[in-house]
Design a protein around this motif. Sequence first.
Motif, PDB file in Angstrom:
ATOM      1  N   GLY A  53       0.778  -1.227   0.000  1.00 21.46           N
ATOM      2  CA  GLY A  53       0.000   0.000   0.000  1.00 21.46           C
ATOM      3  C   GLY A  53       0.807   1.273   0.000  1.00 21.46           C
ATOM      4  O   GLY A  53       0.240   2.367   0.001  1.00 21.46           O
ATOM      5  N   THR A  54       2.145   1.169  -0.024  1.00 22.27           N
ATOM      6  CA  THR A  54       3.017   2.352  -0.025  1.00 22.27           C
ATOM      7  C   THR A  54       3.831   2.387  -1.314  1.00 22.27           C
ATOM      8  O   THR A  54       4.775   1.609  -1.478  1.00 22.27           O
ATOM      9  N   PRO A  55       3.481   3.257  -2.263  1.00 19.00           N
ATOM     10  CA  PRO A  55       4.235   3.323  -3.526  1.00 19.00           C
ATOM     11  C   PRO A  55       5.679   3.736  -3.285  1.00 19.00           C
ATOM     12  O   PRO A  55       5.943   4.618  -2.454  1.00 19.00           O
ATOM     13  N   PRO A  56       6.626   3.142  -3.975  1.00 17.90           N
ATOM     14  CA  PRO A  56       8.024   3.562  -3.833  1.00 17.90           C
ATOM     15  C   PRO A  56       8.239   4.924  -4.488  1.00 17.90           C
ATOM     16  O   PRO A  56       7.429   5.377  -5.303  1.00 17.90           O
ATOM     17  N   VAL A  57       9.333   5.575  -4.146  1.00 13.96           N
ATOM     18  CA  VAL A  57       9.623   6.893  -4.708  1.00 13.96           C
ATOM     19  C   VAL A  57      10.381   6.794  -6.022  1.00 13.96           C
ATOM     20  O   VAL A  57      10.518   7.793  -6.743  1.00 13.96           O
ATOM     21  N   SER A  58      10.876   5.607  -6.358  1.00 15.45           N
ATOM     22  CA  SER A  58      11.637   5.432  -7.593  1.00 15.45           C
ATOM     23  C   SER A  58      11.505   3.978  -8.054  1.00 15.45           C
ATOM     24  O   SER A  58      10.855   3.162  -7.399  1.00 15.45           O
ATOM     25  N   GLY A  59      12.129   3.672  -9.164  1.00 13.63           N
ATOM     26  CA  GLY A  59      12.145   2.307  -9.665  1.00 13.63           C
ATOM     27  C   GLY A  59      10.982   1.957 -10.585  1.00 13.63           C
ATOM     28  O   GLY A  59      10.745   0.779 -10.863  1.00 13.63           O
TER      29      GLY A  59
END
Length: 312
Positions: free
Chosen positions: A20-26
């Motif tokens: 439920g927590t989108p990453p900031v990169s990748g």
Amino acid sequence: MARAQGARAQMALAYETVYGTPPVSGFRLMPFARATLGSEQPLLESELLGYGRDPLAPIKDAVTADGEVVIPIDVEAFGFWLKAAFGQPTTNGTTPKTHTFQSGNWTLPSMAIETAMPEVPRFAMYSGCVLDQLSWQMQRSGLLTATPRLVAQGETIAATTAAGTPTALGLQRFGHFNGTVKRNGTALGNVVSAEITYSNNLDRIESIRGDGRIDGADPTMAGLTGRIEVRFSDSTLVTQAIDGSPCELEFVYSLGANASFTFTAHAVYLPIPRIEIAGPQGVQASFDWQAAKAASPARMCTAVLVNTLAGY
């Protein structure tokens, strides 16, 4: 005033470390043809009496976020959807790389998927996306696509992207012309069409929350089913169905030594079909097959993707 057009739409995907927590990169740029992924929150009609004939204001119900994406079966990007369906693969080799995905994993990765309509602008981030079902068809001609069905936790709308600049992948598509169906290692003749559906049968964790979202989507018993349509020329498949013995079905696409996709159902059981004579044309038989865990290897299915990508 700008109007949204599908031709300008983009889709970016990244795996989450925390559900439920989108990453900031990748994020990776994903090729797709259609998408119904979205979030909705219906209204509940007021049932209260005593306030006249006109109803009172409705109440918001729980949030539902899910949908399907139509994607090409290609050499590189398809591996991200296979990882979502089966879990982390085993990668071997130098060039090419062989990525092996196996059924039976108890945990599946969650994804963050952003769909972008830059002309509005509207950037919709769907967090907690877990793959519920992956299906595709084999036939003689046409465009080869697959359909992942997703269950998400929720949707966040923004005027700017949260995916940064997604990394683009090389697009090299498989086609129906590159496909082969094998039974116990031997090419199966007279196959008109085939369907394959792998299901994780997700269980939505519908806990009580202030935001109306789910707490997760857990995989339950997996399922692998499909259909093969064949021109009736011999009794091999009918005999197997009568005997109740399993066979191995292998669905193969190849563009050479460095680009191939092989999906193997290790223990396939066939029903006894009804053989109908519909007219003067050739007689066909349909087998709605089911797969199960095999004795060796001790799993239901294996997907092998060969490309030059370092890993997933």
